[in-house]
Design a protein around this motif. Structure first.
Motif, PDB file in Angstrom:
ATOM      1  N   TYR B 114      14.479 -24.044 -33.095  1.00 61.88           N
ATOM      2  CA  TYR B 114      15.509 -24.587 -33.974  1.00 61.88           C
ATOM      3  C   TYR B 114      15.582 -26.108 -33.875  1.00 61.88           C
ATOM      4  O   TYR B 114      15.741 -26.796 -34.892  1.00 61.88           O
ATOM      5  N   ARG B 117      12.568 -27.360 -35.896  1.00 64.90           N
ATOM      6  CA  ARG B 117      12.574 -27.220 -37.361  1.00 64.90           C
ATOM      7  C   ARG B 117      13.764 -27.927 -38.005  1.00 64.90           C
ATOM      8  O   ARG B 117      13.667 -28.356 -39.145  1.00 64.90           O
ATOM      9  N   GLY B 118      14.886 -28.030 -37.287  1.00 62.84           N
ATOM     10  CA  GLY B 118      16.099 -28.454 -37.981  1.00 62.84           C
ATOM     11  C   GLY B 118      16.759 -29.721 -37.493  1.00 62.84           C
ATOM     12  O   GLY B 118      17.784 -30.132 -38.029  1.00 62.84           O
ATOM     13  N   MET B 119      16.197 -30.379 -36.497  1.00 66.87           N
ATOM     14  CA  MET B 119      16.879 -31.537 -35.920  1.00 66.87           C
ATOM     15  C   MET B 119      15.935 -32.743 -35.795  1.00 66.87           C
ATOM     16  O   MET B 119      14.739 -32.550 -35.670  1.00 66.87           O
ATOM     17  N   VAL B 121      19.350 -34.022 -37.925  1.00 63.83           N
ATOM     18  CA  VAL B 121      19.660 -33.912 -39.347  1.00 63.83           C
ATOM     19  C   VAL B 121      19.180 -35.171 -40.075  1.00 63.83           C
ATOM     20  O   VAL B 121      19.408 -36.294 -39.606  1.00 63.83           O
ATOM     21  N   ASN B 122      18.535 -34.979 -41.164  1.00 64.56           N
ATOM     22  CA  ASN B 122      17.953 -36.028 -42.026  1.00 64.56           C
ATOM     23  C   ASN B 122      16.664 -36.639 -41.449  1.00 64.56           C
ATOM     24  O   ASN B 122      16.017 -37.442 -42.118  1.00 64.56           O
ATOM     25  N   GLU B 124      14.422 -34.417 -39.744  1.00 63.95           N
ATOM     26  CA  GLU B 124      13.782 -33.205 -39.250  1.00 63.95           C
ATOM     27  C   GLU B 124      12.275 -33.405 -39.185  1.00 63.95           C
ATOM     28  O   GLU B 124      11.693 -34.048 -40.053  1.00 63.95           O
TER      29      GLU B 124
END
Lengths: 420, 186
Positions: B114, B117-119, B121-122, B124
């Motif tokens: 996670y 893939r997701g951090m 934010v902005n 990634e």
């Protein structure tokens, strides 16, 4: 250029017909017909020729969900959850502009160039494959109505309107390629029990889907209500997993990995239940038979006693709606409603019931049955099944909430949420 | 009857043949490099993990620069979701620590996945593999899952025993037309 000529000919024929009609009207005006509409005329402009818009008098709009919760958009322009105005809905299809929107953590909507978009299928397959949007549109397609519903679509006593209690469901006509066709093209290895589906948005949201469902009725959709899927709903490609909790319906679909086990991604385990609550886990995966009266519903006002067509929506994650009943006396007696416009698997169905209000306070309820025989329960029935009490403050419907929604009609004609 | 049986045999053979070769031949074959570049799914076995390593001390430095402004200095108290478990009575069910990524996740590989893939934010996808190992180590250390000086890599990450590993209810095997829950009529 050549292709345009027949269009022009048809256009001329059409104009002649319209002109003829107008002439007739002018010769014999209908009694009482005024020649000018109440607000004058809408002047044509280039924009409205290219893409139409609704009347300025139609003001039905979505709202951030939950009410008084996280805003959409937020200060950065991210969306969280947006609910559809079901109180104004007619028929079974939610217009794309009013379709509910759900995101996993608040998200920007990616601005994807469909020319650049690719769908990759890989993992436990004989032939990994990459599809362009053009490739996908060459393949045999299916068009079906399906609802999508957010797990958070749960009526609460403090919610006033049906948009607040039920607005996180919507139904669109989806067009795309069956996922089973794409998986067969890639050739799944026999032992692969799961797929992981991933989107293109910044967080690359990924959900695990059992192979049995993937090979059954999932749709890789590029079309929504007769045009391209809208960005808020996954442009250019969205996976439809009919009847499953909303989060499985992966937006901006870019990758499908065929795998040997349950990957339990962030999207997956955030929605899973604690060991021991197997019932909650099962009831959270699929939505049961559900329905709600949209007219009259909370916040609306009946102008007078007399005739009303009670109308609402019914749906189920288990199949097609086979029956809807309405009670106009708080659940003592039930009568069959009519299903209008057909009932399709994992789709909203519209029901109608003819009612004459005598001006007395009463409660209106609806309950649906699906073609697997499951029946929509009251909160009291659910509580009784689990040995709980619905009037306990701690009582919560397990899994996806499909309980019956009561609307109280006060003697002044005002309509209120009757969940206590 | 006999011809029907024969027909059934042919249909069976036919369907097997279809399953083994593509019917439409549409789409192209991605290269192994393309698949590697796109494949960010990390299995509980960790088989897709890239090489790399990191400790909680290294992770804390990355965290302060890239994460703390949203998630708070010690994993709590700012606008973004908290990352450190809530206080709970000793020896309680770890589920009660709350739905907090690094403590609820059944697998340490899921924490790595996670973050990767997701951090942040902005931004990634901008963290290096070493940074993701280090941040994973830091968050697992903050939540008392590993010790402060443990070095995480592709070999030992999948072996970490997460507190909620066996704490999830099983999902039913989905079948078309099944009841949601046996004996539940709703």
């Amino acid at each position: 250029m050549g292709a345009k000529r027949p269009d022009r000919r048809n256009f001329l024929k059409g104009s002649a017909a319209v002109a003829g009609g107008l002439t007739l009207g002018a010769v014999e005006p209908v009694l009482g017909q005024t020649t000018t509409p109440s607000g004058g005329f809408i002047k044509g402009n280039e924009e409205l020729v290219l893409y139409g818009e609704r009347s300025q008098h139609v003001t039905s709009v979505r709202m951030a969900h939950p009410p008084a919760g996280r805003p959409s958009p937020d200060a950065y322009g991210k969306y969280f959850h947006i609910a559809a105005p079901l109180q104004d809905s007619v028929g079974t299809i939610t217009p794309s502009s009013l379709h509910f929107v759900g995101t996993t953590r608040g998200a920007f909507i990616p601005d994807i160039d469909p020319q650049e978009h690719r769908l990759m299928i890989h993992g436990m397959v004989d032939r990994p494959l990459t599809f362009t949007m053009e490739d996908l549109k060459r393949l045999p397609s299916e068009t079906r109505p399906h609802f999508i519903e957010c797990a958070g679509n749960r009526s609460r006593p403090q919610y006033k309107t049906v948009q607040e209690t039920h607005g996180m469901t919507s139904c669109a006509e989806w067009t795309g390629v069956p996922l089973s066709l794409l998986l067969k093209e890639a050739g799944i290895k026999d032992s692969a029990p799961w797929i992981v589906c991933e989107g293109e948005e910044e967080v690359k949201g990924a959900s695990s889907i059992p192979m049995a469902k993937a090979m059954d009725d999932c749709l890789v959709a590029y079309g929504m209500n007769g045009e391209a899927v809208r960005p808020q709903n996954g442009f250019p490609l969205r996976l439809l997993v009919p009847g499953f909790e909303g989060i499985f319906n992966t937006k901006y679909l870019r990758r499908i990995k065929v795998v040997d086990r349950y990957y339990m991604t962030y999207n997956d385990y955030g929605h899973l239940n604690r060991r021991g609550d197997e019932a909650g886990a099962a009831l959270g995966m699929l939505i049961g038979p559900k329905s709600v009266i949209t007219f009259p519903s909370g916040g609306q006002q009946l102008p007078d006693r007399g005739f009303y067509e009670v109308s609402g929506l019914a749906w189920s994650g288990g199949g097609a709606i086979s029956r809807v009943e309405v009670s106009t006396d708080g659940g003592r007696r039930w009568a069959d409603a009519e299903i209008r416009g057909g009932a399709h698997p994992m789709s909203h169905a519209r029901f109608s019931y003819q009612w004459t209000w005598d001006g007395q306070e009463t409660e209106l309820l609806s309950r649906s049955t699906d073609d697997t025989g499951q029946v929509q329960p009251t909160r009291a029935q659910i509580a009784e099944f689990f040995g709980e009490r619905a009037d306990d403050e701690s009582f919560r419907v397990r899994g996806m909430d499909n309980s019956i929604q009561p609307w109280r009609i006060a003697s002044d004609g005002s309509v209120h949420n009757a969940i206590t | 009857m006999r011809s029907l049986k024969l027909l059934a045999v042919f249909m069976f053979l036919g369907s097997t043949a279809v399953a083994q070769s593509p019917t439409y031949g549409v789409g192209s074959t991605p290269s192994a490099e393309q698949i590697r570049a796109w494949d960010i799914s990390i299995s509980p076995t960790g088989e897709e993990l890239p090489p790399g390593r990191g400790t909680s001390q290294e992770g804390e430095l990355v965290y302060r620069r890239q994460c703390a402004s949203c998630h708070g200095v010690d994993g709590e108290g700012a606008g973004a979701p908290r990352l450190v478990k809530r206080d709970a009575e000793p020896n309680v069910d770890p589920w009660d620590y709350g739905r907090i990524l690094p403590i609820r996740s059944p697998y340490a590989t899921g924490v790595w996945d996670y973050i990767n893939r997701g951090m942040p934010v902005n931004r990634e996808g901008t963290l290096t593999a070493d940074q993701v190992y280090a941040l994973t180590a830091y968050l697992l250390y903050l939540n008392d899952v590993i010790s402060e000086d443990e070095v995480l890599d592709a070999q030992n990450l999948p072996k970490i025993e997460m507190p909620n590993r066996d704490n999830f209810a099983d999902l039913p095997d989905w079948k078309r037309g099944m009841q949601r829950l046996p004996d539940y009529p709703f």
